[in-house]
Structures are given as C-alpha cells and as structure tokens.
Write an enzyme that holds these catalytic residues in place. Structure first.
Site, mmCIF file in Angstrom:
data_model
loop_
_atom_site.group_PDB
_atom_site.id
_atom_site.type_symbol
_atom_site.label_atom_id
_atom_site.label_comp_id
_atom_site.label_asym_id
_atom_site.label_seq_id
_atom_site.Cartn_x
_atom_site.Cartn_y
_atom_site.Cartn_z
ATOM 1 N N LYS A 22 -14.358 11.762 -3.012
ATOM 2 C CA LYS A 22 -13.141 12.280 -2.360
ATOM 3 C C LYS A 22 -12.125 12.781 -3.390
ATOM 4 C CE LYS A 22 -9.907 9.136 -1.102
ATOM 5 N NZ LYS A 22 -8.535 9.302 -1.582
ATOM 6 N N ASN A 23 -11.875 11.957 -4.415
ATOM 7 C CA ASN A 23 -10.798 12.287 -5.354
ATOM 8 C C ASN A 23 -11.178 13.401 -6.328
ATOM 9 O OD1 ASN A 23 -9.241 10.468 -4.043
ATOM 10 N ND2 ASN A 23 -9.379 8.856 -5.597
ATOM 11 N N CYS A 115 3.999 5.609 -0.880
ATOM 12 C CA CYS A 115 3.087 5.119 0.144
ATOM 13 C C CYS A 115 2.987 3.616 -0.008
ATOM 14 C CB CYS A 115 1.736 5.811 0.072
ATOM 15 S SG CYS A 115 0.768 5.296 -1.323
ATOM 16 N N ARG A 120 4.981 5.943 -6.325
ATOM 17 C CA ARG A 120 4.208 7.140 -6.627
ATOM 18 C C ARG A 120 5.070 8.361 -6.994
ATOM 19 N NH1 ARG A 120 -1.246 7.171 -3.277
ATOM 20 N NH2 ARG A 120 -1.947 7.931 -5.282
ATOM 21 N N ASP A 306 -8.655 1.448 -7.857
ATOM 22 C CA ASP A 306 -9.277 1.687 -6.549
ATOM 23 C C ASP A 306 -10.403 0.696 -6.228
ATOM 24 O OD1 ASP A 306 -7.552 3.769 -6.143
ATOM 25 O OD2 ASP A 306 -8.982 5.349 -6.626
ATOM 26 N N ARG A 398 -10.597 7.804 6.032
ATOM 27 C CA ARG A 398 -9.999 8.755 5.068
ATOM 28 C C ARG A 398 -10.823 8.823 3.796
ATOM 29 N NH1 ARG A 398 -4.310 7.224 3.443
ATOM 30 N NH2 ARG A 398 -4.886 8.913 2.076
#
Ligand code: EPU
Length: 420
Positions: A22-23, A115, A120, A306, A398
C-alpha cells in the site's frame, strides 16, 4: 460498519499470497501526475486507500482505470488543487503535492491534519519545497506552493524522529522536474521510497542513491509514461508472520521479500520463531515456546512502527517481560487498552509499553481506530480462547487486502459480519 468474528485457538497453516505494498502504491500512483502519458502500475492492492487515491487523481483530471490488480493512469490535463474533503480522509493523499508542484509549478493542497497515531506534521515536506525555490504559504487550511522555476539544492530532511517517508517521496517527486541537481540528505531509506525512485527512473528521471540517506536527483525537462510492478507489502507479510507465530502455526508467505524485513525477522528469530527463505517466499514456523524480546521502533532499517502493535500482541502471549518503545509516533498505543480487554497485562510508561506476557487471553468485543492496531487485535483474537469481535474493520480494509479471506485460507475461523 463491518466487523470480524474470530473463534480463536486454531493454528494458521498453509500459504498466503502477499499483496503489493500500500505505502509504495500510493506515492507511485501520485507520481503518474508527473507526465501526460499513460502509466500502468501492476500488483496494486485492492484496498480502500488505493481506490481513494484513484478518486483523487480522477478529481485532479486524470483518467484512472483499475483492472485485475493493475491501474492505468493518464493525466493528460490536470489541475493543481487538492480539496479539503479529499485530503483530510487519508493522510497519504498529501503526496500529490510534490508531483503537482513539479509538473505545474503550483499546487494548493489542503493540510492533511493529524490522526489517531499522532500529530503528523508536514514541516519537512514544506522545507523541501522551499529549498527547491518554491514560495510556500499556509493559509485557510491549505498549503499553497508556487515557483516560476524549481531549482535543485541541498536539502536536509531529518526531523525530530529521523527521516520522513512521504516527505522524501514528495520532495523527490518535485525535484525530478527541477533544474539542476538536488541532493536530499537524511532521506528515508524505506523500500517504498526505493520503489518510487525506480518508477520515476523508468519514467525518465535521474535519481541515484535511493535506499540510502543521500539521494541525488538530476533534474530533467519532462517525464514519459512507464510500467511498474509494486513491491510486495513487507508490513502485510510481517503481520501474517506474527499471526503464524502467535497461533503456533506454519505459513508460507508467498512472494514476501525477506530482504525488506530484516529487523522484524531478526526479532522473531530471537524470540525462537523458525524462518526459512526460498525462491517462493518466506516460511514461518513455530514449534514450542517462544521467549519475549524488547523492541524499539526506528526508521528503516530499524524495526518498523507499522509492526509495533502486532508484535505487542505476540509478546502479550509469551511468558516474560517485553519492553516495546515507540520512537516514531507519539500516540501509537491505542491497541493497549483493547488488548487489555482480552486479558493482556500491559502498562504504558512514557514512550514505552511494558508487556507482562503469558496471561491467558480470552475473547471479547474490541475496537481499534488505527489500521495496525486493528491488525494486532486480530492476531490476539486468533490466539485467544473463545470468540473475539473486532469492530470497525474498515481500518483493516484500508491496508490489508482480503484479510478475512486470506485468514480463512490459512484455516482460521474468521467471519466478516456485514452491517446491514
Ligand atoms: N515528521 C515530521 N515532519 C514532517 C513529516 C514527518 O516531524 O514533515 C515526523 C512524524 O511526526 C513522525 C516521523 O517524522 O514522527 C516519521 O513520519 P513519516 O513522515 O515517515 O510518516 P509518513 O510518511 O506520514 C508513512 C506511512 C506510515 C508509516 C510511516 C513511518 C504511508 C502512506 N504512510 O507515513 O504508514 O507508519 O511512514 O514508517 O506511506 C500505515 O501504513 O499504517 C502507516 C501509518
């Protein structure tokens, strides 16, 4: 909102195909804005964040077509503004700023906001744009950047917690079309940054040194369309590796890149998990007792933030004390109180969590408001006695492609309860 109903206690066995990262996919899709020619990105995971990036590109004027794990983007004519309602929903969407500035020499993009895992900030992104000669101001909740011409320079991108992944991506994407040579010092070294640089080079950019802390970009006047295959998701692979260890299982992570996962694999091996790499991927096996290990999250090649939550779930199951220190995001412990609902004994002391592992976990309804925290709850639920209901799994959707289906293929008793 959908939830997962997990009946714990079944060891995961078999194989699971690791999806595209994803990233890596998100900034690579944004990079397609740098050319008017069509680009084709392969192995794009089917995730809500990725579809959302597709919507943003579309809103900016690009034609975006998803089919069978590929996305084709053709950004013939684009506008230089990213609306608040689009950007606030996904922080990663701020990485449209670099390519818009690079191509149009002007961009107005909504501030992404914080978030649940922390404040961030984006100060380093903006510092990078300014070093390229852009005039940058923040007004009315938007960042406006413009320049007659962008010019290369020397940019130090280290911050409070070290390098910045999307900051490096954003500056890279603006600098490829700047005049002259740009040198980024303290660049993020994550494999996702290397993947983006490889894609940009395939488009005709001249980037050297990606994957190390000094990246040199020699500007070119234009980029062309290109095809690219996204790297496998090292965070997804780590999550299934930890789930296999937590449930006493044996799983082949098909396509996983062990060379992107050194820090996680080193800790798993220290704990007693057996790991074998082969041409097919990585096999993870646990037989017998594991021992607890301490972890500190760091920028790559350190232990990834993560994977911190998932590792905490594993440590909660193992007798002994584990100290887990979060050095990247100040508030990334939302899973602690939910793991406690399953019976875990964890105390937070400043940036560290002290896990007194080995207490029996038993199923309960839980909820997390962050993607990786939700993954940790799934792992704990798979290992717990009884039934765990993980609510609000849209967070998982997500970032994890078909997680419930993949877990069932591995023998887990997981059911998605769709909200009617
Ligand atoms: N930071 C600053 N100033 C900036 C930018 C970042 O001080 O201008 C600080 C952050 O506050 C943090 C640290 O630098 O303390 C690192 O943040 P980074 O900028 O690297 O994070 P990011 O690029 O916004 C990406 C991933 C995150 C992942 C982090 C760290 C994407 C879309 N997101 O975020 O992924 O945790 O890098 O590896 O690539 C996830 O997938 O669950 C996720 C949150």
């Amino acid at each position: 909102m959908d939830s997962f109903l997990i009946k714990g206690g079944t060891p995961l066995r078999g194989e699971v195909a690791i999806s595209g990262a994803k990233n890596a996919a998100l900034p690579i899709m944004a990079a397609c804005l740098l050319t008017s020619q069509p680009c084709v990105i392969r192995r794009v995971p089917n995730l809500s964040d990725v579809r959302f990036m597709g919507q943003i590109l579309n809103w900016l004027g690009a034609e975006v077509r998803f089919s069978d794990g590929n996305v084709r983007v053709e950004a013939k004519k684009i506008k230089g503004a990213g609306d608040y309602d689009l950007i606030r929903k996904m922080r990663g969407s701020f990485c449209i700023m670099g390519p818009l500035l690079g191509r149009l020499k002007r961009a107005s993009v909504s501030l992404p906001g914080g978030c649940v895992i922390g404040a961030r900030p984006i100060n380093l992104h903006l510092k990078g744009f300014k070093s390229l000669g852009a005039n940058v101001k923040t007004e009315g909740g938007y960042v406006h950047a413009s320049a007659k011409r962008l010019t290369g320079g020397r940019i130090f991108l280290g911050g409070r917690a070290g390098s910045t992944v999307l900051g490096t991506a954003n500056v890279l994407m603006a600098a490829v079309l700047a005049e002259g040579v740009t040198v980024i010092e303290s660049a993020a070294c994550e494999p996702e940054v290397v993947d983006l640089a490889n894609f940009l080079n395939a488009m005709g950019a001249k980037i050297c040194g990606a994957g190390g802390p000094t990246v040199t970009i020699t500007g070119v006047s234009e980029l062309r369309g290109a095809e690219h295959e996204v790297i496998p998701d090292r965070i997804e692979a780590a999550t299934y590796a930890i789930a296999a260890a937590a449930t006493n299982g044996q799983v082949l992570l098909r396509g996983a890149r062990a060379d992107h996962m050194h820090a996680v694999l080193d800790k798993l091996a220290d704990s007693g998990v057996r790991l074998e790499t082969s041409a097919e991927g990585l096999t993870v096996r646990r037989n017998g007792r594991l021992k607890s290990v301490d972890i500190t999250t760091l920028p790559y090649a350190g232990f990834p933030t993560d994977v911190q939550a998932q590792m905490m779930a594993l440590m909660a199951l193992i007798p002994g004390i584990s100290i887990i220190t979060e050095r990247i995001f100040e508030a990334r412990f939302t899973h602690v109180s939910e793991l406690a609902r399953l019976g875990a004994d964890i105390e937070i002391e400043g940036p560290s969590a002290i896990v007194k592992g080995g207490k029996p976990l038993s199923g309960a309804p839980v909820m997390a408001s962050d993607l990786r925290a939700s993954a940790a709850l799934v792992i704990a639920g798979l290992a717990a006695r009884g039934t765990t209901q993980v609510n609000r799994v849209y967070h998982l959707d997500r970032g994890y492609e078909n997680m419930d289906i993949k877990l069932r293929q591995l023998g887990a008793r997981v059911q998605r309860i769709e909200e009617s």
